[in-house]
Scaffold this motif. Sequence first.
Motif, mmCIF file in Angstrom:
data_model
loop_
_atom_site.group_PDB
_atom_site.id
_atom_site.type_symbol
_atom_site.label_atom_id
_atom_site.label_comp_id
_atom_site.label_asym_id
_atom_site.label_seq_id
_atom_site.Cartn_x
_atom_site.Cartn_y
_atom_site.Cartn_z
ATOM 1 N N ARG A 166 0.832 -1.209 0.000
ATOM 2 C CA ARG A 166 0.000 0.000 0.000
ATOM 3 C C ARG A 166 0.865 1.257 0.000
ATOM 4 O O ARG A 166 0.535 2.262 -0.649
ATOM 5 C CB ARG A 166 -0.932 -0.009 1.211
ATOM 6 C CG ARG A 166 -1.998 -1.108 1.151
ATOM 7 C CD ARG A 166 -3.031 -0.945 2.240
ATOM 8 N NE ARG A 166 -2.460 -1.143 3.561
ATOM 9 C CZ ARG A 166 -2.405 -2.316 4.184
ATOM 10 N NH1 ARG A 166 -2.872 -3.409 3.580
ATOM 11 N NH2 ARG A 166 -1.889 -2.422 5.395
ATOM 12 N N LEU A 167 1.984 1.196 0.715
ATOM 13 C CA LEU A 167 2.894 2.342 0.740
ATOM 14 C C LEU A 167 3.506 2.579 -0.643
ATOM 15 O O LEU A 167 3.614 3.730 -1.105
ATOM 16 C CB LEU A 167 3.996 2.092 1.772
ATOM 17 C CG LEU A 167 5.032 3.192 1.986
ATOM 18 C CD1 LEU A 167 4.362 4.501 2.374
ATOM 19 C CD2 LEU A 167 6.032 2.769 3.062
ATOM 20 N N ALA A 168 3.897 1.503 -1.308
ATOM 21 C CA ALA A 168 4.463 1.626 -2.659
ATOM 22 C C ALA A 168 3.418 2.154 -3.641
ATOM 23 O O ALA A 168 3.729 2.972 -4.522
ATOM 24 C CB ALA A 168 4.979 0.270 -3.130
ATOM 25 N N GLU A 169 2.174 1.725 -3.476
ATOM 26 C CA GLU A 169 1.101 2.193 -4.358
ATOM 27 C C GLU A 169 0.880 3.699 -4.186
ATOM 28 O O GLU A 169 0.710 4.428 -5.170
ATOM 29 C CB GLU A 169 -0.186 1.428 -4.043
ATOM 30 C CG GLU A 169 -1.353 1.784 -4.935
ATOM 31 C CD GLU A 169 -2.602 0.984 -4.603
ATOM 32 O OE1 GLU A 169 -3.672 1.311 -5.133
ATOM 33 O OE2 GLU A 169 -2.493 0.027 -3.794
ATOM 34 N N ALA A 170 0.885 4.171 -2.938
ATOM 35 C CA ALA A 170 0.713 5.597 -2.682
ATOM 36 C C ALA A 170 1.888 6.389 -3.250
ATOM 37 O O ALA A 170 1.716 7.475 -3.821
ATOM 38 C CB ALA A 170 0.573 5.850 -1.180
ATOM 39 N N THR A 171 3.084 5.853 -3.092
ATOM 40 C CA THR A 171 4.273 6.532 -3.620
ATOM 41 C C THR A 171 4.212 6.647 -5.133
ATOM 42 O O THR A 171 4.536 7.691 -5.717
ATOM 43 C CB THR A 171 5.541 5.757 -3.201
ATOM 44 O OG1 THR A 171 5.583 5.632 -1.779
ATOM 45 C CG2 THR A 171 6.794 6.494 -3.664
ATOM 46 N N GLU A 172 3.786 5.586 -5.795
ATOM 47 C CA GLU A 172 3.664 5.607 -7.255
ATOM 48 C C GLU A 172 2.576 6.585 -7.687
ATOM 49 O O GLU A 172 2.695 7.263 -8.720
ATOM 50 C CB GLU A 172 3.353 4.200 -7.776
ATOM 51 C CG GLU A 172 3.380 4.083 -9.288
ATOM 52 C CD GLU A 172 4.711 4.494 -9.884
ATOM 53 O OE1 GLU A 172 4.685 5.075 -10.989
ATOM 54 O OE2 GLU A 172 5.760 4.252 -9.250
ATOM 55 N N GLY A 173 1.509 6.660 -6.895
ATOM 56 C CA GLY A 173 0.449 7.615 -7.211
ATOM 57 C C GLY A 173 0.949 9.046 -7.189
ATOM 58 O O GLY A 173 0.570 9.868 -8.044
ATOM 59 N N VAL A 174 1.815 9.365 -6.232
ATOM 60 C CA VAL A 174 2.410 10.700 -6.170
ATOM 61 C C VAL A 174 3.309 10.927 -7.380
ATOM 62 O O VAL A 174 3.312 12.012 -7.984
ATOM 63 C CB VAL A 174 3.204 10.885 -4.865
ATOM 64 C CG1 VAL A 174 3.947 12.228 -4.876
ATOM 65 C CG2 VAL A 174 2.278 10.811 -3.661
ATOM 66 N N ALA A 175 4.076 9.908 -7.755
ATOM 67 C CA ALA A 175 4.990 10.047 -8.899
ATOM 68 C C ALA A 175 4.233 10.343 -10.186
ATOM 69 O O ALA A 175 4.688 11.126 -11.032
ATOM 70 C CB ALA A 175 5.816 8.769 -9.052
ATOM 71 N N MET A 226 12.103 7.050 -1.131
ATOM 72 C CA MET A 226 11.021 6.226 -0.584
ATOM 73 C C MET A 226 10.999 4.861 -1.267
ATOM 74 O O MET A 226 10.861 3.821 -0.595
ATOM 75 C CB MET A 226 9.673 6.932 -0.770
ATOM 76 C CG MET A 226 8.504 6.199 -0.125
ATOM 77 S SD MET A 226 8.622 6.126 1.687
ATOM 78 C CE MET A 226 8.061 7.798 2.086
ATOM 79 N N HIS A 227 11.140 4.839 -2.597
ATOM 80 C CA HIS A 227 11.195 3.552 -3.306
ATOM 81 C C HIS A 227 12.385 2.717 -2.818
ATOM 82 O O HIS A 227 12.275 1.496 -2.644
ATOM 83 C CB HIS A 227 11.306 3.789 -4.815
ATOM 84 C CG HIS A 227 10.009 4.118 -5.471
ATOM 85 N ND1 HIS A 227 8.924 3.276 -5.435
ATOM 86 C CD2 HIS A 227 9.616 5.214 -6.204
ATOM 87 C CE1 HIS A 227 7.916 3.807 -6.105
ATOM 88 N NE2 HIS A 227 8.306 4.992 -6.584
#
Length: 297
Positions: A166-175, A226-227
């Motif tokens: 879920r954290l990776a998904e949120a990070t990708e959403g920001v990217a 973050m990634h």
Amino acid sequence: MAIYSMTGFARVQVQVNDQLSYTLGVKSVNHRFLDLQLRLPSGLDGLENELRKSLKGSLVRGHVELALSVDRNSQQKVGYNRELVAGYLAAFAAAREENGLAGDPDLNAILRMPGALQTENCDDEDQTALTESVQKEIGPLLDQLKIMRAREGESLFAILNATLDRLAEATEGVAVLRPEIEQRYQERLTQRLLTATGPEFNRQRLLEEVAVLIERSDIAEELARMHTHISHFRELLAAGGELGKKLDFLLQEMNREANTLLSKTGGVGGKGTRITELGLAMKSEIEKAREQIQNVE
């Protein structure tokens, strides 16, 4: 290698001989360090030292309680401490004579004095048999405890990996939103500066200053770190072993990146609001992970 929870319990009941049996139990919960608490019958100091060595050799972190309960089937003999009782009687007689008082000592009261009555402990042979049996059982008992802690660790492993997803998904959403947010930020900043300086201001110089400000507000580095942190976290989980303190430090770094991202993107408006939502979601997942790793060895 598996990861271990600090929560676990194990117990064994052993019949040493016809007259002597015991129950040996150990349980553990989370703690910053290895905190040992042993409850043994009196007279087993040597055994306690050996048990502490075994616990320290098998466990790394956790508040650990070990209890030994001994059951003797034969009726215990109760006697009294002759020297102590004689001393009480002599003191009573001396006090009575010195103060010119009458009266006799109360034997019931004397026998209630600390140490007056004595219960015979197991004899040397039973003591030796008990010690040897406990030393033999402590290894398998700790193995049982570690199996349970490993099972709890498997659950933590699954929970933490889901949190990382879920954290990776949120990070990708920001990217994904980053280029549009940067463009919007540049337009708004340019308009505000033009309004403040008037039309005679050197536009080329203005755009150069805007570019510098945009670069300073860029969140590319935060997203990249973050990634990297998420990948490192997964690698540590896969490697297993003693992870608790390492993961806690890594989550602190993740939280720092999320805070910086939020501070750089605040007030942009439009889809910047969505970045704020995703940034807060990232902080929420990080906090959930921190709660879980409090129980990782």
